[in-house]
Design an enzyme around this catalytic site. Sequence first.
Site, PDB file in Angstrom:
ATOM      1  N   PHE A  24      28.444 -13.810 -18.646  1.00  0.00           N
ATOM      2  CA  PHE A  24      27.728 -14.710 -17.737  1.00  0.00           C
ATOM      3  C   PHE A  24      26.419 -15.212 -18.327  1.00  0.00           C
ATOM      4  O   PHE A  24      25.899 -16.247 -17.900  1.00  0.00           O
ATOM      5  CB  PHE A  24      27.444 -13.997 -16.398  1.00  0.00           C
ATOM      6  CG  PHE A  24      26.248 -13.074 -16.428  1.00  0.00           C
ATOM      7  CD1 PHE A  24      24.955 -13.585 -16.264  1.00  0.00           C
ATOM      8  CD2 PHE A  24      26.384 -11.712 -16.642  1.00  0.00           C
ATOM      9  CE1 PHE A  24      23.845 -12.750 -16.311  1.00  0.00           C
ATOM     10  CE2 PHE A  24      25.292 -10.876 -16.689  1.00  0.00           C
ATOM     11  CZ  PHE A  24      24.015 -11.390 -16.531  1.00  0.00           C
ATOM     12  N   LYS A  47      38.245 -18.178 -21.488  1.00  0.00           N
ATOM     13  CA  LYS A  47      38.121 -17.519 -20.181  1.00  0.00           C
ATOM     14  C   LYS A  47      36.643 -17.199 -20.008  1.00  0.00           C
ATOM     15  O   LYS A  47      36.153 -16.171 -20.459  1.00  0.00           O
ATOM     16  CB  LYS A  47      38.966 -16.233 -20.148  1.00  0.00           C
ATOM     17  CG  LYS A  47      39.451 -15.798 -18.772  1.00  0.00           C
ATOM     18  CD  LYS A  47      38.354 -15.558 -17.751  1.00  0.00           C
ATOM     19  CE  LYS A  47      37.681 -14.224 -17.910  1.00  0.00           C
ATOM     20  NZ  LYS A  47      36.475 -14.120 -17.016  1.00  0.00           N
ATOM     21  N   GLU A  93      33.321 -15.515 -14.570  1.00  0.00           N
ATOM     22  CA  GLU A  93      33.590 -16.052 -13.232  1.00  0.00           C
ATOM     23  C   GLU A  93      32.293 -16.239 -12.439  1.00  0.00           C
ATOM     24  O   GLU A  93      32.286 -16.869 -11.386  1.00  0.00           O
ATOM     25  CB  GLU A  93      34.550 -15.117 -12.471  1.00  0.00           C
ATOM     26  CG  GLU A  93      34.022 -13.719 -12.146  1.00  0.00           C
ATOM     27  CD  GLU A  93      34.127 -12.724 -13.314  1.00  0.00           C
ATOM     28  OE1 GLU A  93      34.083 -13.142 -14.492  1.00  0.00           O
ATOM     29  OE2 GLU A  93      34.211 -11.512 -13.033  1.00  0.00           O
ATOM     30  N   SER A 113      29.961  -6.797 -22.220  1.00  0.00           N
ATOM     31  CA  SER A 113      29.397  -5.438 -22.232  1.00  0.00           C
ATOM     32  C   SER A 113      30.236  -4.508 -23.109  1.00  0.00           C
ATOM     33  O   SER A 113      31.420  -4.768 -23.364  1.00  0.00           O
ATOM     34  CB  SER A 113      29.335  -4.910 -20.806  1.00  0.00           C
ATOM     35  OG  SER A 113      30.649  -4.879 -20.267  1.00  0.00           O
ATOM     36  N   CYS A 130      21.423 -10.664 -24.654  1.00  0.00           N
ATOM     37  CA  CYS A 130      21.887  -9.537 -25.469  1.00  0.00           C
ATOM     38  C   CYS A 130      20.906  -9.252 -26.600  1.00  0.00           C
ATOM     39  O   CYS A 130      20.956  -8.197 -27.211  1.00  0.00           O
ATOM     40  CB  CYS A 130      23.255  -9.830 -26.042  1.00  0.00           C
ATOM     41  SG  CYS A 130      23.239 -11.231 -27.141  1.00  0.00           S
ATOM     42  N   GLU A 186      21.919   0.343 -21.059  1.00  0.00           N
ATOM     43  CA  GLU A 186      21.541  -1.072 -21.200  1.00  0.00           C
ATOM     44  C   GLU A 186      21.208  -1.575 -19.798  1.00  0.00           C
ATOM     45  O   GLU A 186      22.088  -1.741 -18.954  1.00  0.00           O
ATOM     46  CB  GLU A 186      22.697  -1.900 -21.780  1.00  0.00           C
ATOM     47  CG  GLU A 186      22.297  -3.352 -21.956  1.00  0.00           C
ATOM     48  CD  GLU A 186      23.437  -4.287 -22.326  1.00  0.00           C
ATOM     49  OE1 GLU A 186      24.564  -4.108 -21.858  1.00  0.00           O
ATOM     50  OE2 GLU A 186      23.174  -5.234 -23.098  1.00  0.00           O
TER      51      GLU A 186
END
Length: 500
Positions: free
Chosen positions: A151, A175, A178, A228, A283, A385
């Site tokens: 995301f 993909k 969402e 992740s 990240c 994290e």
Amino acid sequence: MSGKHVSHWIGGRPWDGAAERRGDIYNPATGQVTGTVDFASATVVGDAVAAAAKALPGWRSVSLAKRTTVLFAFRELINAHRGELAELVSSEHGKVTSDAEGEVARGLEVVEFACGLGHLLKGGYSENVSTGVDAYSIRQPLGVVAGITPFNFPAMVPMWMFPIALACGNTFVLKPSEKDPSASLLLARLLAEAGLPDGVFNVVHGDKEAVDAILTHPDVRAVSFVGSTPIARYVYETGTAAGKRVQALGGAKNHMVVLPDADTDLAADAAVSAGFGSAGERCMAVSVLVAVGSVGDELVAKIADRVHGLRVGPGSDERSEMGPLVTGPHRDKVASYLDTGVKEGATLAVDGRMHPIIGGDAGGFWLGPSVLDHVTPEMSAYRDEIFGPVLSVVRVPSYADALRLVSENPYGNGVAIYTNDGGAARRFVSEVEVGMVGVNVPIPVPMAYYSFGGWKSSLFGDTHIYGTEGIHFYTRGKAVTSRWLDPSHGGVNLGFPVNK
Ligand code: NAD
């Protein structure tokens, strides 16, 4: 249901079927549902892969010059729609629009790199390796390849993947996350406008069901994943077990080491920028500040000073420097580390829960920037994290302790060192067990012509993403040995071919 409806893009057009399942799309600044997104079933994923497979023979036989011409046109279109794309990202992700524009710009660098791919897709040629025999190597596309993205960079991370994959002659199924699905559809529309043939680039939305369908589909040859660590590990194991080539980039815990000789104003600026930009949902965000020797108190004071002045507000408000978090549950999880940190012995130097929000809370997923001081490696704030606006400060006595801390961390995505001592910096670059290192640079994201990737639990697979490693990932090598018959040829020989 009012609001927008986001669906798949298959075979060069929007999908018009009826989805069995859907998810909500939020405006993180208000907490309101702004629309829904269709979730793909295995059948829909199968349709997208079939469209990509159908388009493959045509696309891979299009000349390299023509393929890159499409990418040149796409580059122009992205530039023309840069603002629209950034606003779309901001409205679903929550990041401030200027930050979203930065993400588009960094994605565009990979498109530009892919425009010049011809130079890097060259093979080798050796004349007369044996008498009258020439040898050469070529790199060919894999076929249908897929990308599964997170995301936090809904425009940039897909652009780390498909420009190179397409330039190499593959067809693509994306993909996206969402949580902020709309950017991918604008990218699909712009690719079509740039002249990309139908079916070469497809988008399926959804969750685990769509991901599993990609990972097990026999016609998908390779999968690039960014997300992740637990899902990256799962994607790598499932995809490779199904015989696919997989590069799966995972989570991070990025340290910024500050040596006692560093300029503390410069280091404080960098820690705040890299810790709280995009609300820490990067990240490559700095999440641990490692203060070496006596530098801790001065540094924490300077950081706290700057953090108090940060302007937190809706991404669409020009005054905002930091937006909300992506969802309510994620905000709650990030905030929980503040109380847990204190319970485990840390000091809450800045409590972001008190931070003012421009325009007021309005029910959005807000958490202001926070600083946890005196964190130790056993605490959950250090181990996990957090992926939000929480900067942990760990104090260590020496360079050797800092190096050990960073290298023993299970993640190895990015790290930065702040110092004026060139010898110390050089030694750190050589010794630290992390994939991307910044020297007085807090977010060392490599340029498009290098490759991006961490070490250890931050990457599963053998190749980093984009750059020359990206080209290797999306192609396979073929070695050709060739002889054109001439009058000197003759005779049967059952011996193993040796050079003469
Ligand atoms: P995520 O792992 O939850 O989701 C990533 C993708 O996997 C999404 O498309 C999602 O739909 C899918 N997914 C989620 N759960 C799944 C499941 N159980 N099975 C199969 N697929 C599943 O990650 P996120 O929350 O979207 O993104 C944030 C994470 O991504 C952070 O950990 C961050 O560090 C990481 N990240 C890493 C990099 C990198 O380059 N290493 C870059 C950006 C983000």
